[in-house]
Motif scaffolding. Structure first.
Motif, short mmCIF file in Angstrom:
data_model
loop_
_atom_site.label_atom_id
_atom_site.label_comp_id
_atom_site.label_asym_id
_atom_site.label_seq_id
_atom_site.Cartn_x
_atom_site.Cartn_y
_atom_site.Cartn_z
N GLU A 1 0.72 -1.10 0.02
CA GLU A 1 -0.29 -0.19 0.21
C GLU A 1 0.70 1.64 0.29
N TRP A 2 1.91 1.11 0.32
CA TRP A 2 2.38 2.55 1.09
C TRP A 2 3.51 2.44 -0.46
N THR A 3 4.00 1.45 -1.48
CA THR A 3 4.50 1.91 -2.29
C THR A 3 3.15 2.51 -3.71
N ILE A 4 2.34 2.59 -3.11
CA ILE A 4 1.60 3.86 -3.64
C ILE A 4 1.09 5.08 -2.84
N ASN A 5 0.88 4.54 -2.37
CA ASN A 5 -0.11 5.59 -1.26
C ASN A 5 1.51 7.29 -0.39
N ALA A 6 2.75 6.74 -0.57
CA ALA A 6 3.74 7.47 -0.62
C ALA A 6 3.64 8.09 -1.54
N TYR A 7 3.13 7.90 -3.00
CA TYR A 7 3.32 8.63 -4.09
C TYR A 7 2.16 9.84 -3.41
N ASN A 8 1.10 9.44 -3.41
CA ASN A 8 0.23 9.79 -3.23
C ASN A 8 -0.48 10.70 -2.13
N LEU A 9 0.41 9.97 -1.21
CA LEU A 9 -0.16 11.39 0.10
C LEU A 9 0.53 12.30 -0.19
N VAL A 10 1.87 12.35 -0.86
CA VAL A 10 3.07 13.51 -0.99
C VAL A 10 2.75 14.55 -2.14
N PHE A 11 1.74 13.49 -2.90
CA PHE A 11 0.92 14.55 -4.22
C PHE A 11 0.10 15.22 -3.71
N ALA A 12 -0.84 14.44 -2.66
CA ALA A 12 -2.03 15.35 -2.96
C ALA A 12 -1.67 17.18 -1.35
N CYS A 13 -0.85 16.48 -0.55
CA CYS A 13 0.03 17.72 0.30
C CYS A 13 0.62 18.71 -0.57
N LEU A 14 1.35 18.33 -1.24
CA LEU A 14 1.72 19.65 -1.71
C LEU A 14 1.34 20.20 -2.75
N MET A 15 0.62 19.32 -3.47
CA MET A 15 -0.08 19.80 -4.85
C MET A 15 -0.53 21.15 -5.28
#
Length: 482
Positions: free
Chosen positions: A64-78
């Motif tokens: 999950e983290w291999t996908i969510n690490a990307y999505n989490l940072v993506f969402a926070c910094l957009m």
């Protein structure tokens, strides 16, 4: 007689004076390639999840983290990426975002543990958060409103090409070379895009010369809390103090952000935009659609390999009928939306996406024939394709052109937040009903998870029903240009 030309698109210091303004065609190509990189990477990694599980000894949480690490940072910094582009130059930040994404890809390829891979994926998310919202800004600035739907349709089609090609390309690479090359392939493409963008795109700036630093901090930490909770919930439980605390902290920080934006003289996100039906409804559609889409993708790539016993390449080829639909349908939907409006396509898309997922949940069983899966996969894929360009078009068309980047950033942040929730929710449903012990056990968990994915688009359909009509959209565009 000598005339004086006023340059409304100033050059960077030291930029050669003979560089012409970027043509719309080049702008569309370079923006589409940027979104291609980000869309390809989500899907190609999902295809490799079973391989990563075995070669890196990764747990379900690691996957999950291999996908969510990307999505989490993506969402926070957009929103941060969009604001930095407006302040320091959209071309400059676009090139920087592509380079950071490329560096993250190289780091991921060099990873030897799951933790290293997760950290590299977070770095990719930083780059994606900068470049992604700027792709729509570049297109919005290059095309007039009456042609923007067609251009965004092409943008959505190229995004669909990345999504469609990801499973097949990932399967070829994982089967034929090694999983590391799913990341190495980004490096030459990223370098080419960065070099061409630096040469062919002209610099432009947003309407706000000052950075809203308190707003950037508040929205970034709020998004961190709101995304951390669903990421951690499958491990520690939705009722745990960590998850509840993260959700509460995210909600409080989001309220503080909204309060600050309402009174600061230079807001990064004018709250008045949420009073515009086109802006609010399109973002609602995007949020719920992505919960279903990325949650389904997380489960689907594993279904074909773990549940049905196919190799990565065989799985990728079979998923292609689902993932190829945006490439085929999105450009057509974008062009038609210029004539008929965005609302009918968003509504039809959500209904088809949900119906396709429900049909899939009905027919999936151990040893099910692939022929039984083609119909629901195509139906769901067409639904996704109808929403991609029309949501993007509705969002950027509902605000003044100068704020297209902030509008795109807001939409992308909500979409990534939806993706994080989607993966977490479907993974939790899967874990409650099944597991990885056998194909039958996997499908026992897959079916209820996909039923959830089938129901979520109906929530988005409520927002689509409230979207403005085509006549109201045209009036809104006219007012936005005044």
């Amino acid at each position: 007689m000598t005339t004086t030309r006023i340059d409304t698109n100033p050059r960077l210091p030291g930029e050669p004076a003979d560089i012409p303004a970027a043509r719309p065609g080049w702008t569309l190509v370079l923006a589409a390639l940027g979104v291609f990189l980000t869309s390809l990477d989500v899907v190609i990694v999902a295809t490799a999840l079973p391989t990563l599980r075995s070669e890196l000894n990764a747990s379900l949480a690691d996957l999950e983290w291999t996908i969510n690490a990307y999505n989490l940072v993506f969402a926070c910094l957009m929103l941060t990426g969009a604001s930095l582009g407006d302040r320091f130059g959209r071309r400059r930040l676009y090139v920087l975002g592509v380079l950071v994404f490329t560096a993250g890809s190289a780091a991921a390829a060099l990873s030897s543990t799951a933790d290293e891979l997760i950290a590299a994926r977070a770095l990719q998310g930083v780059g994606a958060a900068v470049l992604m919202p700027l792709t729509l800004t570049l297109i919005s600035n290059a095309f007039p409103a009456e042609k923007r739907g067609m251009a965004i349709g092409v943008w959505g089609g190229v995004s669909g090409l990345g999504v469609a090609g990801g499973p097949v390309l990932g399967g070829l690479i994982v089967d034929g070379i090694s999983w590391q090359w799913i990341f190495w392939i980004n490096v030459p493409v990223g370098l080419i895009v960065a070099l061409l963008s630096a040469r062919l795109l002209r610099e432009s700036y947003g309407p706000r010369p000052q950075l809203d630093l308190p707003g950037l901090v508040l929205v970034g930490t709020a998004m961190l809390g709101l995304t951390w909770a669903p990421v951690r919930a499958p491990v520690v439980g939705w009722g745990s103090a960590e998850v509840i605390g993260a959700l509460l902290a995210g909600a409080v920080l989001l309220a503080a952000f909204l309060g600050w934006e309402a009174r600061t003289p230079n807001p990064m996100l004018p709250l008045s935009y949420f009073r515009r039906r086109g802006f609010t409804t399109a973002n609602g559609v995007s949020f719920f659609q992505t919960i279903s889409l990325l949650g389904s993708l997380f489960m689907m790539t594993q279904l074909f390999q773990i549940g049905l016993g196919f190799s990565p390449l065989e799985a990728g080829l079979r998923i292609l009928v689902w993932m190829a639909m945006p490439m085929l349908v999105a450009p057509i939907a974008g062009g038609l939306a210029d004539r008929f409006g965005n609302r009918p396509f968003m509504l039809a898309g959500l209904l088809l996406q949900g119906a396709g997922a429900g049909w899939l949940a009905l027919v999936v069983e151990p040893a099910v024939g692939y022929g039984s899966l083609i119909g629901p996969l195509i139906m769901s894929g067409v639904g996704i394709s109808l929403c991609f360009p029309t949501v993007a078009n509705a969002v950027v068309s509902s605000v003044p052109e100068a704020d297209a980047g902030l509008a795109a950033g807001t939409n992308s942040a909500l979409r990534e937040l939806g993706g994080v929730f989607g993966i977490a929710i479907l993974a939790a449903v899967f874990a409650a009903h099944g597991g990885y012990g056998s194909p039958t056990e996997f499908i026992d968990g897959f079916k209820p998870a996909i039923w959830v994915a089938a129901g979520v688009p109906l929530l988005g359909a409520v927002f689509a029903l409230m979207a403005p009509s085509h006549a109201q959209e045209k009036q809104s565009r006219l007012l936005s240009t005044q």
